[in-house]
Design a protein around this motif. Structure first.
Motif, PDB file in Angstrom:
ATOM      1  N   ASN A 169     -45.541   4.146 -26.079  1.00  0.00           N
ATOM      2  CA  ASN A 169     -46.701   4.994 -25.828  1.00  0.00           C
ATOM      3  C   ASN A 169     -46.410   5.764 -24.547  1.00  0.00           C
ATOM      4  OD1 ASN A 169     -48.196   4.065 -28.041  1.00  0.00           O
ATOM      5  ND2 ASN A 169     -49.001   2.340 -26.870  1.00  0.00           N
ATOM      6  N   VAL A 170     -46.602   7.066 -24.583  1.00  0.00           N
ATOM      7  CA  VAL A 170     -46.217   7.920 -23.458  1.00  0.00           C
ATOM      8  C   VAL A 170     -47.448   8.653 -22.945  1.00  0.00           C
ATOM      9  CG1 VAL A 170     -44.652   9.720 -22.656  1.00  0.00           C
ATOM     10  CG2 VAL A 170     -43.962   8.211 -24.526  1.00  0.00           C
ATOM     11  N   TYR A 171     -47.549   8.719 -21.628  1.00  0.00           N
ATOM     12  CA  TYR A 171     -48.669   9.373 -20.967  1.00  0.00           C
ATOM     13  C   TYR A 171     -48.139  10.335 -19.917  1.00  0.00           C
ATOM     14  CZ  TYR A 171     -51.089   5.344 -22.969  1.00  0.00           C
ATOM     15  OH  TYR A 171     -51.576   4.388 -23.822  1.00  0.00           O
ATOM     16  N   GLY A 172     -48.911  11.340 -19.630  1.00  0.00           N
ATOM     17  CA  GLY A 172     -48.526  12.297 -18.610  1.00  0.00           C
ATOM     18  C   GLY A 172     -49.568  12.369 -17.512  1.00  0.00           C
ATOM     19  N   PHE A 187     -45.338  14.256 -14.415  1.00  0.00           N
ATOM     20  CA  PHE A 187     -44.646  13.007 -14.730  1.00  0.00           C
ATOM     21  C   PHE A 187     -44.953  12.564 -16.149  1.00  0.00           C
ATOM     22  CE2 PHE A 187     -44.398  12.773 -10.160  1.00  0.00           C
ATOM     23  CZ  PHE A 187     -43.276  11.989  -9.888  1.00  0.00           C
ATOM     24  N   GLU A 188     -44.004  11.843 -16.726  1.00  0.00           N
ATOM     25  CA  GLU A 188     -44.226  11.103 -17.963  1.00  0.00           C
ATOM     26  C   GLU A 188     -43.945   9.632 -17.679  1.00  0.00           C
ATOM     27  OE1 GLU A 188     -43.043  14.429 -21.366  1.00  0.00           O
ATOM     28  OE2 GLU A 188     -41.735  12.691 -21.008  1.00  0.00           O
ATOM     29  N   ILE A 189     -44.740   8.773 -18.305  1.00  0.00           N
ATOM     30  CA  ILE A 189     -44.593   7.339 -18.084  1.00  0.00           C
ATOM     31  C   ILE A 189     -44.617   6.645 -19.447  1.00  0.00           C
ATOM     32  CG2 ILE A 189     -47.080   7.064 -17.726  1.00  0.00           C
ATOM     33  CD1 ILE A 189     -46.353   4.942 -15.596  1.00  0.00           C
ATOM     34  N   TYR A 190     -43.672   5.720 -19.656  1.00  0.00           N
ATOM     35  CA  TYR A 190     -43.419   5.118 -20.968  1.00  0.00           C
ATOM     36  C   TYR A 190     -43.738   3.623 -20.945  1.00  0.00           C
ATOM     37  CZ  TYR A 190     -40.756   9.340 -22.222  1.00  0.00           C
ATOM     38  OH  TYR A 190     -40.356  10.633 -22.499  1.00  0.00           O
TER      39      TYR A 190
END
Length: 342
Positions: A169-172, A187-190
């Motif tokens: 699941n990826v969020y920015g 940023f992207e966070i996984y």
């Protein structure tokens, strides 16, 4: 302290809406290992309470290549041989501030400046889930027609093993505008899509900057890792100056770290019998006891010292050295605001 902070950005993960919420889903013993700037870093969730979390961080040479919970457990059991830093840091999850940081390598509390706290600004940020159309894909984009490339996911390692077919699941999020190099960066966070309760992300990357110096990738992770550090050492509280007596009441001035809670003040007579609990109000860093309370609870024939105690996160206290005698202060003019009792 500063070398902690890039990893601190990486340590404060998200749920559907915030990194802080996801961190609070974890449990003591959850950990990740990352490699960055030619060094390895192990980050472990040490303690979690309603108000704060304590994170344990160990920095070691990147040449150390361990895999799996058992290997890391043996590493800690042996005192983390070769480590260059071993710290515990406490984060106030209600106010998004760093409460304390203690270095076991130096046997000292570490002071931190405002600039050291900049990465904590991501804690309250709302995080945007990225759709499949916004996700990074494998290979170069097509020059024309529909984009049928597979969605890219980083390699996920758990207990020393690579997870096959792992999906994230990826969020920015956009870092706030300020004077730091991270200002305004996207940023992207996984996170592991299957292990929804795991508190740490597996990758954080800047998406709009060719300089990837803040990109962090996990090389191992796991649960149930025990530690040799049972408690975060706490600073003592202390009286900072003489008591201040005015027509309105008594002011006690103390230095008390903000993490101490459930504070009580007792008046103790010279024979140290039956401490008297006093009501007070906080006025900045001072504790104020009204004349009414003093005359109601104390005797004019007895000298007292004052003991301030904290019940949480551990029982600790500080006691004044001066003896206080109750006098007719309500009839004394308060010209200077400071009157010494005999």
């Amino acid at each position: 302290m500063k070398k902690l902070l890039p990893l601190l950005l990486f340590t404060l993960p998200l749920s559907a809406f915030s990194m802080k919420e996801q961190l609070c889903k974890g449990q003591s013993g959850d950990f990740i290992v990352s490699e960055r700037d030619k060094r390895g870093e192990l980050l472990r969730l040490h303690t979690i309470t309603e108000d704060s979390v304590i994170l344990e961080e160990i920095v070691f040479p990147a040449t150390l290549k361990l895999k799996g919970v058992k290997a890391w457990q043996e590493f800690l059991k042996e005192g983390a041989p070769g480590h260059t830093s071993w710290t515990l840091l406490e984060i106030d999850i209600k106010n998004d501030t760093l409460l304390e940081c203690f270095s076991f390598t130096r046997s000292a509390w570490l002071e931190f400046q405002e600039s050291d706290l900049m990465l904590l600004k991501i804690l309250p940020l709302s995080l945007k889930p990225l759709s499949s159309y916004e996700r990074k894909r494998i290979g170069p984009p097509p020059t024309e027609g529909q984009d049928n490339r597979k969605i890219w996911n980083p390699e996920l390692f758990f207990d020393g093993l690579k997870k096959k077919g792992a999906n994230c699941n990826v969020y920015g999020f956009l870092y706030p505008k300020e004077s730091s190099p991270l200002s305004g960066k996207q940023f992207e966070i996984y996170y592991d899509a299957e292990n929804k309760e795991f508190p740490f992300p597996y990758l954080i990357r800047i998406t709009d900057d060719s300089n990837a110096s803040y990109n962090i990738r996990v090389t191992d992770s796991g649960r149930g890792l025990l530690t040799a550090l049972p408690e975060l050492p706490r600073r003592s509280m202390s009286f900072t100056k003489a008591k201040e007596v005015t027509n309105e009441g008594l002011f006690l001035h103390l230095s008390i770290p903000s993490y101490y809670k459930e504070l009580q003040i007792h008046a103790i007579d010279k024979d140290r019998e039956s401490p008297i609990l006093l009501s007070y109000t906080r006025k900045g860093e001072a504790f104020f006891i009204s004349q009414e309370e003093l005359h109601k609870k104390l005797s004019k024939e007895i000298g007292y010292t004052f003991k301030v105690s904290a019940l949480s996160p551990l029982l600790t206290s500080a006691e004044s050295k001066e003896t206080f005698f109750l006098g007719p202060y309500t009839q004394l003019p308060s010209k200077t605001g400071i009157l010494e009792s005999n």
